[in-house]
Design a protein around this motif. Structure first.
Motif, mmCIF file in Angstrom:
data_model
loop_
_atom_site.group_PDB
_atom_site.id
_atom_site.type_symbol
_atom_site.label_atom_id
_atom_site.label_comp_id
_atom_site.label_asym_id
_atom_site.label_seq_id
_atom_site.Cartn_x
_atom_site.Cartn_y
_atom_site.Cartn_z
ATOM 1 N N ALA A 101 0.834 -1.199 0.000
ATOM 2 C CA ALA A 101 0.000 0.000 0.000
ATOM 3 C C ALA A 101 0.869 1.250 0.000
ATOM 4 N N LYS A 102 0.656 2.119 -0.986
ATOM 5 C CA LYS A 102 1.415 3.368 -1.059
ATOM 6 C C LYS A 102 0.853 4.393 -0.071
ATOM 7 N N ILE A 103 -0.452 4.346 0.134
ATOM 8 C CA ILE A 103 -1.104 5.192 1.129
ATOM 9 C C ILE A 103 -1.916 4.262 2.013
ATOM 10 N N ALA A 104 -1.515 4.099 3.269
ATOM 11 C CA ALA A 104 -2.230 3.224 4.197
ATOM 12 C C ALA A 104 -2.725 4.052 5.371
ATOM 13 N N LYS A 105 -4.021 3.995 5.612
ATOM 14 C CA LYS A 105 -4.623 4.763 6.690
ATOM 15 C C LYS A 105 -5.445 3.847 7.584
ATOM 16 N N TYR A 106 -5.387 4.124 8.886
ATOM 17 C CA TYR A 106 -6.149 3.318 9.816
ATOM 18 C C TYR A 106 -7.636 3.642 9.689
ATOM 19 N N ASP A 107 -8.457 2.654 10.000
ATOM 20 C CA ASP A 107 -9.915 2.744 9.906
ATOM 21 C C ASP A 107 -10.436 4.034 10.545
ATOM 22 N N ALA A 108 -11.027 4.917 9.722
ATOM 23 C CA ALA A 108 -11.470 6.238 10.194
ATOM 24 C C ALA A 108 -12.545 6.125 11.259
ATOM 25 N N GLY A 109 -13.490 5.212 11.086
ATOM 26 C CA GLY A 109 -14.566 5.076 12.057
ATOM 27 C C GLY A 109 -14.041 4.710 13.430
ATOM 28 N N ASP A 110 -13.033 3.832 13.476
ATOM 29 C CA ASP A 110 -12.454 3.423 14.751
ATOM 30 C C ASP A 110 -11.685 4.558 15.417
ATOM 31 N N LEU A 111 -11.256 5.532 14.638
ATOM 32 C CA LEU A 111 -10.521 6.664 15.186
ATOM 33 C C LEU A 111 -11.436 7.788 15.678
ATOM 34 N N MET A 112 -12.698 7.731 15.288
ATOM 35 C CA MET A 112 -13.642 8.774 15.695
ATOM 36 C C MET A 112 -14.093 8.571 17.137
ATOM 37 N N PRO A 113 -14.513 9.650 17.830
ATOM 38 C CA PRO A 113 -15.116 9.481 19.155
ATOM 39 C C PRO A 113 -16.318 8.543 19.082
ATOM 40 N N THR A 114 -16.623 7.903 20.190
ATOM 41 C CA THR A 114 -17.668 6.881 20.205
ATOM 42 C C THR A 114 -19.003 7.407 19.691
ATOM 43 N N ASP A 115 -19.429 8.586 20.131
ATOM 44 C CA ASP A 115 -20.710 9.131 19.686
ATOM 45 C C ASP A 115 -20.728 9.350 18.178
ATOM 46 N N MET A 116 -19.590 9.799 17.648
ATOM 47 C CA MET A 116 -19.509 10.041 16.199
ATOM 48 C C MET A 116 -19.543 8.720 15.437
ATOM 49 N N LYS A 117 -18.787 7.758 15.922
ATOM 50 C CA LYS A 117 -18.750 6.451 15.263
ATOM 51 C C LYS A 117 -20.135 5.802 15.260
ATOM 52 N N ASN A 118 -20.814 5.839 16.397
ATOM 53 C CA ASN A 118 -22.142 5.231 16.470
ATOM 54 C C ASN A 118 -23.138 5.921 15.551
ATOM 55 N N ALA A 119 -23.043 7.262 15.475
ATOM 56 C CA ALA A 119 -23.926 8.007 14.575
ATOM 57 C C ALA A 119 -23.618 7.664 13.120
ATOM 58 N N TYR A 120 -22.367 7.473 12.814
ATOM 59 C CA TYR A 120 -21.920 7.090 11.468
ATOM 60 C C TYR A 120 -22.547 5.761 11.072
ATOM 61 N N TRP A 121 -22.441 4.771 11.955
ATOM 62 C CA TRP A 121 -23.011 3.457 11.654
ATOM 63 C C TRP A 121 -24.527 3.539 11.491
ATOM 64 N N SER A 122 -25.173 4.295 12.349
ATOM 65 C CA SER A 122 -26.620 4.457 12.246
ATOM 66 C C SER A 122 -27.008 5.146 10.951
ATOM 67 N N ALA A 123 -26.192 6.123 10.534
ATOM 68 C CA ALA A 123 -26.458 6.848 9.287
ATOM 69 C C ALA A 123 -26.383 5.915 8.079
ATOM 70 N N VAL A 124 -25.480 4.949 8.135
ATOM 71 C CA VAL A 124 -25.383 3.965 7.048
ATOM 72 C C VAL A 124 -26.710 3.237 6.871
ATOM 73 N N LEU A 125 -27.307 2.808 7.974
ATOM 74 C CA LEU A 125 -28.577 2.084 7.904
ATOM 75 C C LEU A 125 -29.680 2.985 7.352
ATOM 76 N N SER A 126 -29.686 4.250 7.764
ATOM 77 C CA SER A 126 -30.693 5.197 7.265
ATOM 78 C C SER A 126 -30.507 5.451 5.776
ATOM 79 N N PHE A 127 -29.264 5.588 5.349
ATOM 80 C CA PHE A 127 -28.978 5.860 3.938
ATOM 81 C C PHE A 127 -29.407 4.699 3.050
ATOM 82 N N VAL A 128 -29.112 3.493 3.502
ATOM 83 C CA VAL A 128 -29.487 2.314 2.718
ATOM 84 C C VAL A 128 -31.008 2.229 2.561
#
Length: 426
Positions: free
Chosen positions: A376-403
């Protein structure tokens, strides 16, 4: 910070460099983690030699809502000795509250630095001290397919994003839904879709935007982040029409089961985007499958040639919350090549310890995953795991709403902006 991912694929055996565990010490370690099913079985297999050598009994407790359960246990003064490390923001809070134990005096840091890429050590470091040990890595953004059914249909592995979109159109025109996607994961439902979004953000807009985004400096409603969601929506199709079972199937199907439709006759789908660990789920569900013959992968194609070969990676991590001779011995053991190789040989994991030889990977797919991590020329750690818990949980919930309704994207992103405004201030 780009990850200099330290997975060395040596061709020779690692020898008899066994870890000193202190001999028979007995006692118990309570472990809190996220694994269940076959993953927990593999982790138990990893720990069996440790338990045999030391006489230590490991009691397992698993939950998909690790942050919440661990926070409750820590606040109640009843933490486990060892836990899969929570999100970085939660771990930092524990560090500030002196609720988690620094590992610098427990681990042989000189030995660790000789066997680990520095970036993996840096990721576990807070305020100059190491509080979590990264043990296995996984590579995100791998599109799995069945070479046999591909060949039968005359499908070609796409090399560009446009070729992939053309391929999914051809599959659909031939009468089959192109993709299998499962988003259900208990309290963590939605995370498999969040992987799609973060992979596209990195690939389309590059590492600078990616870092600003997970750090809370880039609004969700910005053109770059919105574009990633829209791009994923084009893959899904209206109402999930490009995915087997549509939107309701996506939301209700467990991530570990979703790809199995590729191996049905006739196939329910031809493509499945998931992390490298998913191969273990394939063969557990259908033991007759053979890596390379029945499943292979291609990396999710680049969204922007400026950021070619950009990859999202993740890792399994461990922290000590109650220091005992037993927990210290277990954390030392997990850092060794011997421990990490056990799961590598079972399939589904890539070792971070660079003394694990290439011959330990059970098949060409696993070997190629490990090589892809290095390449990998550009390797980045999982963004969701790096977010604060409230942000990460909202992100996952938003995925379900978007789908469920892609037309609500603007309001979904506006809601995420509101969460972002407060999630990073605690």
């Amino acid at each position: 910070m780009a990850l200099a991912v330290g997975v060395a694929l040596t061709a020779t055996a690692c020898g008899n460099n066994t870890t000193t565990t202190g001999g028979k010490i007995g006692g118990t370690v309570h472990f809190l983690g996220v694994w269940g099913g076959s993953e927990l079985e593999s982790f138990q297999a990893v720990l069996q030699p440790f338990m045999d050598q030391t006489g230590v009994k490991v009691e397992f407790e698993t939950t998909r809502d690790l942050d919440a359960v661990l926070t409750t246990r820590v606040q109640a003064g009843n933490p486990p000795e060892i836990a899969s490390a929570p999100s970085p923001s939660t771990l930092t809070k524990f560090v500030q509250q002196n609720k988690v134990v620094a590992l610098d005096s427990t681990l042989d840091m000189g030995k660790l630095k000789s066997e680990y890429g520095q970036s993996w050590i840096d990721l576990g470091t807070v305020n100059g001290k190491m509080y979590e040990l990264y043990v296995w890595a996984s590579l995100k953004g791998l599109v799995f397919y069945n070479p046999k059914t591909f060949t039968a249909k005359g499908y070609q592995v796409p090399k560009t994003w446009d070729e992939m979109i053309t391929l999914q159109g051809k599959i659909k025109a031939d009468g089959t839904t192109p993709w299998c996607i499962g988003l259900e994961s208990g309290a963590a439902s939605g995370w498999p879709g969040s992987d799609w979004v973060k992979e596209i953000v990195l690939s389309q807009s590059g590492p600078k935007i990616y870092d600003s985004w997970w750090q809370g400096k880039q609004k969700w409603s910005s053109s770059e982040i919105k574009s990633a969601w829209t791009t994923w929506g084009n893959v899904l199709g209206s109402g999930g029409s490009n995915v087997y079972g549509g939107k309701n199937f996506m939301v209700s199907t467990n991530f570990g089961d979703a790809g199995n439709g590729m191996f049905d006759s006739p196939p329910k789908c031809y493509l499945h985007n998931q992390g490298s660990f998913i191969t273990d789920f394939f063969v557990k569900a259908k033991p007759s499958l053979k890596a390379g013959d029945d499943f292979n992968f291609f990396p999710l194609p680049d969204g922007n040639s400026r950021y070619a070969n950009a990859r999202v990676v993740a890792g399994d991590t461990f922290s000590i919350f109650k220091s005992t001779p037993q927990s210290q011995a277990m954390i030392k053991y997990l850092g060794t090549s011997e421990a990490q190789a056990i799961w590598v040989k079972r399939g589904g994991k890539t070792a971070i310890n660079n003394k694990v030889p290439v011959s330990d990977y059970p098949d060409p797919i696993a070997q190629n995953v490990a090589k892809a991590v290095i390449a990998a020329k550009i390797a980045k750690y999982d963004a969701g795991d790096l977010m604060p818990t409230d942000m990460k949980n909202a992100y996952w919930s938003a995925v379900l709403s978007f789908v469920q309704d892609q037309t609500k994207l603007d309001s979904i992103l506006a809601g995420l902006d509101k969460v972002q405004a407060t999630a990073y201030t605690g």
